[in-house]
Design a protein around this motif. Structure first.
Motif, mmCIF file in Angstrom:
data_model
loop_
_atom_site.group_PDB
_atom_site.id
_atom_site.type_symbol
_atom_site.label_atom_id
_atom_site.label_comp_id
_atom_site.label_asym_id
_atom_site.label_seq_id
_atom_site.Cartn_x
_atom_site.Cartn_y
_atom_site.Cartn_z
ATOM 1 N N LEU A 169 3.007 -5.125 -0.634
ATOM 2 C CA LEU A 169 2.499 -4.123 0.293
ATOM 3 C C LEU A 169 2.086 -4.742 1.617
ATOM 4 O O LEU A 169 2.192 -4.101 2.670
ATOM 5 N N THR A 170 1.610 -5.979 1.594
ATOM 6 C CA THR A 170 1.272 -6.669 2.843
ATOM 7 C C THR A 170 2.516 -6.890 3.688
ATOM 8 O O THR A 170 2.492 -6.702 4.916
ATOM 9 N N LEU A 171 3.611 -7.283 3.046
ATOM 10 C CA LEU A 171 4.858 -7.480 3.793
ATOM 11 C C LEU A 171 5.406 -6.160 4.335
ATOM 12 O O LEU A 171 5.944 -6.107 5.441
ATOM 13 N N ILE A 172 5.260 -5.095 3.565
ATOM 14 C CA ILE A 172 5.783 -3.793 4.005
ATOM 15 C C ILE A 172 4.940 -3.230 5.154
ATOM 16 O O ILE A 172 5.479 -2.728 6.152
ATOM 17 N N LEU A 231 12.075 -7.712 2.275
ATOM 18 C CA LEU A 231 11.531 -8.655 1.301
ATOM 19 C C LEU A 231 10.372 -8.041 0.532
ATOM 20 O O LEU A 231 10.234 -8.237 -0.681
ATOM 21 N N GLY A 232 9.536 -7.273 1.239
ATOM 22 C CA GLY A 232 8.424 -6.601 0.559
ATOM 23 C C GLY A 232 8.903 -5.574 -0.452
ATOM 24 O O GLY A 232 8.346 -5.466 -1.555
ATOM 25 N N VAL A 233 9.933 -4.810 -0.088
ATOM 26 C CA VAL A 233 10.494 -3.836 -1.036
ATOM 27 C C VAL A 233 11.077 -4.547 -2.245
ATOM 28 O O VAL A 233 10.893 -4.101 -3.399
ATOM 29 N N PHE A 234 11.767 -5.682 -2.013
ATOM 30 C CA PHE A 234 12.334 -6.438 -3.131
ATOM 31 C C PHE A 234 11.232 -6.957 -4.055
ATOM 32 O O PHE A 234 11.322 -6.833 -5.289
ATOM 33 N N PHE A 235 10.171 -7.521 -3.472
ATOM 34 C CA PHE A 235 9.056 -8.022 -4.285
ATOM 35 C C PHE A 235 8.367 -6.889 -5.044
ATOM 36 O O PHE A 235 7.918 -7.072 -6.187
ATOM 37 N N PHE A 236 8.290 -5.721 -4.417
ATOM 38 C CA PHE A 236 7.658 -4.583 -5.088
ATOM 39 C C PHE A 236 8.487 -4.133 -6.288
ATOM 40 O O PHE A 236 7.939 -3.827 -7.361
ATOM 41 N N LEU A 237 9.803 -4.109 -6.129
ATOM 42 C CA LEU A 237 10.671 -3.736 -7.245
ATOM 43 C C LEU A 237 10.588 -4.772 -8.369
ATOM 44 O O LEU A 237 10.581 -4.411 -9.551
ATOM 45 N N VAL A 238 10.525 -6.053 -7.993
ATOM 46 C CA VAL A 238 10.378 -7.100 -9.013
ATOM 47 C C VAL A 238 9.052 -6.938 -9.748
ATOM 48 O O VAL A 238 8.981 -7.100 -10.973
ATOM 49 N N LYS A 255 -3.546 -1.929 7.677
ATOM 50 C CA LYS A 255 -2.856 -3.154 8.059
ATOM 51 C C LYS A 255 -3.846 -4.291 8.255
ATOM 52 O O LYS A 255 -4.978 -4.086 8.691
ATOM 53 N N LYS A 256 -3.388 -5.486 7.949
ATOM 54 C CA LYS A 256 -4.227 -6.658 8.110
ATOM 55 C C LYS A 256 -4.215 -7.115 9.560
ATOM 56 O O LYS A 256 -3.256 -6.898 10.301
ATOM 57 N N SER A 257 -5.299 -7.778 9.940
ATOM 58 C CA SER A 257 -5.381 -8.345 11.277
ATOM 59 C C SER A 257 -4.437 -9.535 11.401
ATOM 60 O O SER A 257 -4.142 -10.219 10.414
ATOM 61 N N VAL A 258 -3.958 -9.778 12.601
ATOM 62 C CA VAL A 258 -3.066 -10.910 12.820
ATOM 63 C C VAL A 258 -3.794 -12.230 12.633
ATOM 64 O O VAL A 258 -3.176 -13.276 12.411
ATOM 65 N N ILE A 259 -5.130 -12.214 12.699
ATOM 66 C CA ILE A 259 -5.938 -13.412 12.458
ATOM 67 C C ILE A 259 -6.757 -13.222 11.179
ATOM 68 O O ILE A 259 -7.885 -13.703 11.074
#
Length: 555
Positions: A222-225, A309-316, A510-514
């Protein structure tokens, strides 16, 4: 001669691949540790220890795919043994080699967890003391490390000398098979002691898997998405917050302009605002650096790839959780019960991951690639979970894991936790695909009594003993039935924590860039400004000298 030459050629190729993999693992460990290591607090011995411990963890996790590959590589797809594996002594030699590999790496894990990492940790802690010689550091570190060594010795003695009788036979057929496997593995000297010690550590690893891996597996995709927030928007928001805090500080200071002391409430508010202002200014500096950083710009350009990549990791992760749930449900319904560790042979319910691995067998080497990807995914989600959560002891956070700001003690803790997690990895993957972990892609030929036709079947518990070779991983996992029972309930806890982590990750923005670089509640000194605390004290002292009320409160 031809079979021997083929075996030598394949062995040479295997050693070449092993060397390349080892170099890649060491290079990755060096880059990873150097990335997170603090610039101000770096120590050669702790750095080398962290790199070696992380390498041992990754190499140990690679044993399972290698074990599955070797037992599968002995046979042709039609179920017959290859020429070099047709002799039972040759197969036994390969099996013993794999088993000795487990003994060696597991012994190194015991050495790292119970001696070397604690010693380096306490050695570095003693360095903080003033006027302490190197000899005193070593003596004090050894004194504290003795406790870990005593625990390790106790576990080895329990596994060696304490008799562990088998449970009562609730299912004779199942238990006879389990007893046969135990006898096969337990006939070697020292196995019981090592297996008991490793299984005890695996229980701690199970807790780490439930805590860190379950959260990392739900948070990483979810972080990647979602991605991160815009740097420009964050800088604008930071500027507005800084102006508001400065205005509030100015109003509070104006109250004591005529010499009147501030009230207790105002003094506390002023101190909180000063702390908040320092945090905002540090965030502003980090955001300014992030905006100029080329990595931020490259990350923005690679945004579509991160989403994929996030969708792939989520499916895995979903495949992982579904397979684990079905496997646990299968054990609950068809195993011999709690007194045998919920051991089952094969699968009675359709397990998606197990079926996928078996379906990929005809296309070499897709099934081995998939099991390797699952292992690597398990380890890296664990690392992501530790990085996001930090090092915790119950409800107390001990350290944070930050790029270029992580203390040496935190890196040592991270590597120790990863070592414990890797020990539990094999059982988790066995829970995902029990039949494949037991036999790999082996097949055997079966001739029906009524006809002369020969059919090829996938190896399972009903296969003849001389036709299918069980992986050493499976034998090592089920030496003590009561550990398997605890692992079974740990899998249910893992599923529960994953579900909770998934809901929390979905609700978070969403996470902060820092993210993680600057925080107001830092509990350690793993930051780019080790003297930040002293600067804050100086600011409060200046305020105290300018305001009699604050001066009295400080005293």
């Amino acid at each position: 001669m031809a079979a021997s030459a083929t075996l030598l050629t394949e062995s040479a190729l295997g050693w070449s691949i092993f060397t390349v993999v080892l170099v890649v693992i060491l290079a990755f460990c060096w880059v990873y540790i150097r990335k997170y290591q603090s610039r101000q607090e770096s120590e050669v011995i702790s750095t080398i220890t962290a790199i070696c411990a992380l390498a041992v963890a990754l190499i140990t996790s690679a044993l399972l795919p290698v074990d599955i590959f070797l037992v599968s590589f002995m046979k042709y797809p039609n179920g017959t043994y290859k020429d070099w594996a047709a002799i039972n002594e040759t197969r036994k030699q390969i099996e013993d080699t794999v088993l000795y590999g487990y003994y060696t790496l597991y012994s190194i894990v015991l050495f790292c967890v119970f001696f070397w990492i604690p010693f380096v940790y306490f050695y570095y802690e003693e360095k903080d003391e003033d006027n302490v010689s190197k000899c005193s550091q070593v003596k004090n570190a050894l004194k504290y490390t003795i406790g870990f060594v005593i625990v390790c010795a106790a576990l080895l003695l329990i596994g060696t000398f304490v008799p562990l009788p088998p449970p009562s036979r609730q299912n004779s057929t199942q238990w006879e098979k389990v007893q046969y496997l135990f006898k096969e593995l337990g006939s070697r000297d020292g196995v019981a002691a090592l297996s008991f010690s490793i299984s005890s550590l695996t229980l701690i690893g199970m807790l780490a898997v439930i805590t860190y891996t379950a959260y990392g597996m739900s948070a990483l995709p979810l972080t990647l998405i979602k991605g991160v927030r815009s740097v420009r928007y964050e800088r604008l928001e930071n500027t507005e917050d800084t102006e508001q805090v400065e205005q509030r500080i100015g109003k509070l200071k104006a109250k004591c302009g005529d010499g009147r002391p501030l009230s207790m409430r105002d003094r506390r508010t002023l101190q909180d605002l000063e702390t908040r202002l320092q945090t905002l200014r540090r965030q502003a500096r980090h955001l300014e650096v992030a905006e100029r950083d080329c990595c931020t710009k490259v990350g923005g350009a690679l945004r579509p790839l991160k989403i994929l990549l996030g969708v792939f990791f989520f499916l895995v992760a979903l495949l992982f959780v579904a397979a684990l749930f079905i496997s646990n449900l299968d054990k609950a319904l068809h195993s011999a019960g709690i007194n045998t560790g919920f051991v089952i042979f094969g699968t009675n319910l359709t397990n998606p991951l197990n079926e996928l691995l078996l379906a990929l067998q005809p296309v070499f080497p897709l099934d081995y690639v998939l099991i390797t990807v699952i292992t690597v995914y398990f380890v890296f989600t664990s690392m992501a979970g530790i990085r996001n959560m930090g090092i915790w002891f119950f409800w107390m956070r001990l350290y944070k894991i930050r790029p270029e700001r992580t203390r040496p003690q935190a890196l040592l803790f991270l590597c120790m936790i990863l070592l414990l997690i890797v020990l539990h990895t094999s059982y988790m993957i066995y829970s995902l695909a029990p039949q494949y972990v037991m036999y790999g892609s082996q097949k055997y030929q079966l001739q029906t009594p009524q006809t002369t036709a020969v059919t090829t079947k996938i190896c399972d518990a009903d296969a003849p003993e001389d036709q299918c070779t069980i992986t050493r991983t499976y034998l090592f996992l089920h030496k003590f039935w009561f550990f398997s029972t605890v692992y079974y309930f740990g899998n249910w806890a893992f599923l529960a924590v994953f579900t909770i982590g998934l809901m929390v990750s979905c609700c978070k923005g969403k996470k902060s860039v820092i993210e993680g670089e600057v925080a107001a509640d830092d509990s350690d000194f793993s930051d780019d400004e080790p003297d930040g605390h002293m600067k804050q004290c100086h600011i409060l002292e200046e305020l105290a000298f300018s305001d009699p009320g604050i001066q009295a409160n400080a005293v």
